[in-house]
Scaffold this motif. Structure first.
Motif, PDB file in Angstrom:
ATOM      1  N   CYS A   1      91.256 124.932  25.109  1.00 53.78           N
ATOM      2  CA  CYS A   1      91.788 124.204  24.037  1.00 53.78           C
ATOM      3  C   CYS A   1      92.765 125.558  23.153  1.00 53.78           C
ATOM      4  O   CYS A   1      93.423 124.861  22.504  1.00 53.78           O
TER       5      CYS A   1
ATOM      6  N   CYS B   1      88.376 129.166  21.897  1.00 52.99           N
ATOM      7  CA  CYS B   1      88.642 128.106  22.891  1.00 52.99           C
ATOM      8  C   CYS B   1      88.960 128.787  24.021  1.00 52.99           C
ATOM      9  O   CYS B   1      90.489 128.314  23.610  1.00 52.99           O
TER      10      CYS B   1
ATOM     11  N   ILE C   1      87.117 120.854  19.430  1.00 52.37           N
ATOM     12  CA  ILE C   1      87.810 119.981  19.466  1.00 52.37           C
ATOM     13  C   ILE C   1      87.741 119.835  21.379  1.00 52.37           C
ATOM     14  O   ILE C   1      87.874 118.309  21.208  1.00 52.37           O
ATOM     15  N   CYS C   2      87.024 120.314  21.543  1.00 50.79           N
ATOM     16  CA  CYS C   2      87.211 119.990  23.638  1.00 50.79           C
ATOM     17  C   CYS C   2      85.948 120.152  24.084  1.00 50.79           C
ATOM     18  O   CYS C   2      85.680 119.818  24.797  1.00 50.79           O
TER      19      CYS C   2
ATOM     20  N   CYS D   1      82.756 124.489  21.292  1.00 53.31           N
ATOM     21  CA  CYS D   1      84.232 124.062  20.897  1.00 53.31           C
ATOM     22  C   CYS D   1      84.014 122.742  20.091  1.00 53.31           C
ATOM     23  O   CYS D   1      84.017 122.163  20.953  1.00 53.31           O
TER      24      CYS D   1
HETATM   25 ZN   LIG Z   1      88.146 124.166  22.619  1.00 53.84          ZN
END
Ligand SMILES: [Zn+2]
Length: 217
Positions: free
Chosen positions: A56, A53, A13-14, A11
């Motif tokens: 998140c 994901c 983002i995270c 992911c």
């Molecule tokens: Zn994520």
């Protein structure tokens, strides 16, 4: 047959690594609905073209999980504030993934047409999920987004305006709003740029005005 394969994604983002199912091959032997919803024989591929994901909630195509993904601090904030809290335990259905992907695309500042396509796919997933209420909800949202694209200066190439105008009409027809549907179908002739290649759009719009069909061909 549609064949799926497990893939590993990370992911953007995270940074969580997770597994998802992706489409290796599919077919269109199931025919095509009058809203361009192509059907496969066997497993429908749509839910497996978007990945989510599970930490998140970030969602997108396989490409969105690579370095090419456009991840800004603002996008991260939106994902943590709006997608992460909505994560449910257990498996997510296709429409949920497309809804999240449409939000991500909007936060990334993608064109209305791209967002509209994701919302339309969310509606298509709802058909298989047997959720009529949600299907109508996404059809409406998709119609508004396509309308937005059509009303912007260069949101839609000139030679694609007729087919999208038809599609907006078809979305409203499937929502049950025939007044709006016919209004859009009536606009199709004025959006035509080449009668030799676009006659079928005109015919399809005319057909749906007089004697509705669910499938092409
Ligand atoms: Zn994520």
């Amino acid at each position: 047959m549609t064949t799926l394969q497990q893939i590993e994604l990370r992911c953007p983002i995270c940074d969580t690594a997770f597994r998802s199912q992706a489409v290796v091959s599919t077919n269109s032997f199931g025919g095509k609905r009058t809203d361009f919803h192509e059907r496969a024989a066997g497993t429908q591929p749509l839910p497996y073209l978007i990945h989510m994901c599970n930490r998140c909630g970030f969602s997108g195509s396989e490409r969105d999980f690579t370095e090419e993904s456009d991840v800004s601090p603002v996008l991260k904030e939106h994902v943590w504030n709006e997608l992460a809290p909505a994560i449910a335990s257990g498996s997510v259905v296709g429409s949920e993934k497309y809804e999240a992907a449409a939000k991500v695309a909007e936060w990334q500042g993608m064109e209305s047409r791209h967002v509209a396509d994701l919302l339309l796919r969310a509606a298509w997933c709802c058909v298989d999920e047997g959720d009529v209420e949600a299907e109508r909800f996404f059809r409406r949202k998709a119609a508004w987004k396509f309308e937005e694209a059509l009303s912007s200066f260069d949101g839609v190439p000139r030679d694609e305006r007729a087919v999208l105008t038809y599609l907006v009409g078809e979305l409203w027809r499937r929502v049950g709003d025939l007044t709006q549907a016919h209004g859009w179908f009536n606009k199709v002739p004025t959006e035509m740029v080449d009668t030799s290649t676009q006659q079928w759009v005109l015919d399809a719009a005319r057909q749906l005005r007089v004697g509705p069909r669910e499938w092409f061909g």
